[in-house]
Design an enzyme around this catalytic site. Structure first.
Site, short mmCIF file in Angstrom:
data_model
loop_
_atom_site.label_atom_id
_atom_site.label_comp_id
_atom_site.label_asym_id
_atom_site.label_seq_id
_atom_site.Cartn_x
_atom_site.Cartn_y
_atom_site.Cartn_z
N CYS A 9 8.25 -12.00 10.39
CA CYS A 9 9.25 -12.29 10.34
C CYS A 9 10.43 -11.75 9.08
CB CYS A 9 9.76 -13.90 10.59
SG CYS A 9 11.34 -14.05 11.30
N CYS A 34 14.27 -11.08 16.21
CA CYS A 34 14.54 -11.51 14.95
C CYS A 34 15.84 -12.50 14.96
CB CYS A 34 14.31 -10.80 14.02
SG CYS A 34 13.93 -11.68 12.44
P1 FAD Z 1 -0.04 -17.67 13.72
O1 FAD Z 1 0.69 -18.47 14.82
O2 FAD Z 1 0.16 -17.90 12.29
O3 FAD Z 1 -1.63 -18.24 13.94
C1 FAD Z 1 -2.83 -17.84 13.07
C2 FAD Z 1 -3.91 -18.92 13.57
O4 FAD Z 1 -5.15 -18.46 13.13
C3 FAD Z 1 -3.54 -20.24 12.61
O5 FAD Z 1 -3.64 -21.33 13.47
C4 FAD Z 1 -4.93 -20.09 11.53
O6 FAD Z 1 -5.01 -21.42 11.12
C5 FAD Z 1 -6.02 -19.47 12.42
N1 FAD Z 1 -6.78 -18.89 11.44
C6 FAD Z 1 -6.49 -17.93 10.31
N2 FAD Z 1 -7.69 -17.76 9.92
C7 FAD Z 1 -8.66 -18.23 10.69
C8 FAD Z 1 -10.16 -17.84 10.80
N3 FAD Z 1 -10.91 -17.41 9.58
N4 FAD Z 1 -10.71 -18.32 11.65
C9 FAD Z 1 -10.15 -19.04 12.67
N5 FAD Z 1 -8.79 -19.31 12.47
C10 FAD Z 1 -8.10 -18.72 11.62
N6 FAD Z 1 8.83 -15.35 14.69
C11 FAD Z 1 9.96 -15.41 15.78
O7 FAD Z 1 9.43 -14.82 16.80
N7 FAD Z 1 11.03 -15.67 15.60
C12 FAD Z 1 11.58 -16.27 14.22
O8 FAD Z 1 12.58 -16.72 14.21
C13 FAD Z 1 10.49 -16.48 13.31
N8 FAD Z 1 10.89 -17.17 12.12
C14 FAD Z 1 9.78 -17.34 11.25
C15 FAD Z 1 10.07 -18.11 9.94
C16 FAD Z 1 9.16 -18.11 9.08
C17 FAD Z 1 9.60 -18.99 7.93
C18 FAD Z 1 7.74 -17.92 9.23
C19 FAD Z 1 6.68 -18.24 8.44
C20 FAD Z 1 7.53 -17.23 10.50
C21 FAD Z 1 8.38 -17.00 11.27
N9 FAD Z 1 8.20 -16.31 12.71
C22 FAD Z 1 9.17 -16.07 13.50
C23 FAD Z 1 6.90 -15.58 12.61
C24 FAD Z 1 5.97 -16.23 13.65
O9 FAD Z 1 5.47 -17.39 13.20
C25 FAD Z 1 4.60 -15.30 13.67
O10 FAD Z 1 4.91 -14.02 13.91
C26 FAD Z 1 3.64 -16.03 14.73
O11 FAD Z 1 3.42 -17.33 14.60
C27 FAD Z 1 2.44 -15.09 15.05
O12 FAD Z 1 1.58 -15.50 15.50
P2 FAD Z 1 -0.10 -15.30 15.50
O13 FAD Z 1 -0.70 -16.12 16.51
O14 FAD Z 1 -0.50 -13.95 14.98
O15 FAD Z 1 -0.34 -16.35 14.01
#
Ligand code: FAD
Ligand code: UQ1
Length: 414
Positions: free
Chosen positions: A164, A344
């Site tokens: 983000c 975003c």
């Molecule tokens: P995540 O949702 O982070 O999930 C990853 C998961 O993998 C976690 O549960 C973690 O515990 C697990 N994991 C990590 N390592 C391991 C391992 N070795 N073994 C097993 N599990 C593991 N996005 C938007 O679309 N709009 C917004 O307004 C926005 N604002 C944001 C604001 C902030 C402050 C932040 C921090 C993020 C924001 N985002 C936003 C971004 C969004 O949260 C992420 O892009 C999204 O969560 C990505 O999804 P993901 O599944 O790739 O990762």
């Protein structure tokens, strides 16, 4: 040793929604999700938590309540992927186990690396230092705003990929409005120090954001990278990325840190033939299939897709990955191509938001038949009240592939 038709590593935005989709087709008993956390956080809400518009508790739900029922939840960390053996190693030492897969989806997200900045994370123990990027420090943001009397409020953007890319400046604008409401803005200098050479990567929205910055009397310094926080004398040290070795010391009353981020060691170091040179999962930009291992896919922040890493992008990737992996399971080739859709919601205060939406080419790809580069209350309410409902009730249940159908619906009105 156990074997599943589908193993998903990570139960975040991507892992949870993909597991939900496949639970409906191949059945929950064929699926294992490897995820160590007890709580699933809707991280996009943390911008609002930092500004006092929502609570941290609002943003989290028990992991057990969001993972599809009857799948196998392996509640531990994945520590190694062996694609040549179709195996994921889970845990360390005596609790170590191996799980076998026919098909693998990697969805571990991106790692926060506060420790790459000298003085962090220790400086979070001092008042004024905060970060919306972590559940550990997000509540310090509102506290820092409340405690603020006078001085510099400093906001940073690191010299790494981030998730983000708008979030580091959303809190800047929220802070500006908070201080105005509380009659403290005249005593404050707001400084945004970013490692980037631009305010935002897409010009259409950057132009609007520059207007916001100017109208609110905010100082923006490009190509400035935070390298050290000295909590004792309340200073932050930045390197000037265009003048090697040149450092600048800035005193702060409040410091909001966006941490450096990078690929997890699981991908970068401990999984042979999975990463690209930068350490992210090496997938085809269109199909999301691994470029060397056809039974491996990745979704979300851990993938080396050249788009802005967001939950909105995960929504756009969802349906593509599901169809393409389903094809592969049925002996066919992937057919759908991801266009890089990402979004975003650039919250600029307590009642306004610029809704950036764009694709791989940095071309705006807007849903609504209005100029989304303008600050709008409607888009703020969409972000604050509508998106969380979509996330919990549709996306995590496998029923939200992003707003493309609405974009098509509204297209005639543009
Ligand atoms: P995540 O949702 O982070 O999930 C990853 C998961 O993998 C976690 O549960 C973690 O515990 C697990 N994991 C990590 N390592 C391991 C391992 N070795 N073994 C097993 N599990 C593991 N996005 C938007 O679309 N709009 C917004 O307004 C926005 N604002 C944001 C604001 C902030 C402050 C932040 C921090 C993020 C924001 N985002 C936003 C971004 C969004 O949260 C992420 O892009 C999204 O969560 C990505 O999804 P993901 O599944 O790739 O990762
Ligand atoms: C979106 O689909 C999404 O994923 C759930 C987000 O993550 C929180 C978003 O922030 C946005 C803006 C979208 C896009 C949705 C619409 C209705 C424009």
């Amino acid at each position: 040793n156990r074997r599943f038709k589908l193993v998903v590593i990570g139960g975040g935005a991507g892992g949870c929604s993909i597991a939900a989709k496949f639970a409906k087709t191949i059945g929950p008993k064929s699926i294992a999700v490897i995820e160590p956390s007890d709580v699933h956080y809707y991280q996009p809400m943390w911008t609002l938590v930092g500004g006092g518009m929502k609570s941290l508790a609002d943003s989290g739900r028990p992991m057990s309540s969001v993972l599809p029922s009857s799948i196998e939840w392996v509640k531990d960390q994945a520590t190694e992927i062996k694609p040549s053996k179709h195996t994921v190693v889970v845990g360390t030492g005596s609790s170590k186990q191996e799980i076998q897969y026919d098909y693998l989806v990697i969805a571990v997200g991106i790692q926060l690396q506060y420790e790459k900045i000298k003085g962090l994370p220790q400086a979070f123990n001092s008042p004024g230092v905060c970060s919306n990027y972590s559940s550990l420090y997000v509540n310090k943001t509102l506290q820092a705003l409340k405690d603020f009397n006078k001085g510099n409020a400093v906001f940073t953007f690191p010299n790494t990929p981030v998730k983000c890319a708008g979030a580091p400046q959303k809190i800047l604008y929220i802070a500006d409005q908070f201080l105005r409401k509380n009659g403290k803005r005249d005593n404050a200098k707001l400084i945004y120090n970013t490692s980037l050479g631009v305010l935002f990567g897409v010009k259409h929205y950057a132009d609007s954001l520059w207007n916001v910055v100017k109208s609110r009397d905010i100082s923006v310094n490009l190509r400035r990278n935070l390298v050290e926080v000295n909590a004792r004398n309340k200073t932050a040290i930045f390197e000037d990325l265009d003048n090697a070795g040149k450092l600048e010391t800035v005193s702060y009353e409040m410091l909001h840190v966006t941490p450096p981020m990078g690929a997890y060691d699981l991908i970068k170091k401990n999984s042979e033939d999975i990463p690209d040179a930068a350490g992210f999962v090496d997938v085809n930009k269109g199909t999301l299939q691994h470029v060397r291992h056809p039974n491996v896919f990745a979704i979300g922040d851990c993938a080396n897709l050249p788009t802005a890493k967001t939950a909105a992008a995960v929504a756009g990737e969802n349906g593509i990955l599901f169809r393409n992996l389903t094809n592969v399971m049925n002996g066919k080739e992937p057919e759908l191509i991801y266009d890089g859709y990402t979004s975003c919601p650039l919250v600029t205060g307590y009642d306004k938001c610029i809704l950036a939406e764009f694709d791989y080419n940095g071309q705006p790809l807007e849903t609504f038949p209005i100029d989304q580069s303008k600050e709008r209350r409607s888009m703020f309410l969409m972000k604050k009240d509508v998106m969380p409902e979509i996330y919990w009730n549709l996306m995590l249940k496998g029923n939200w592939n992003g707003p493309a159908p609405f974009r098509k619906l509204f297209a005639p009105f543009k």
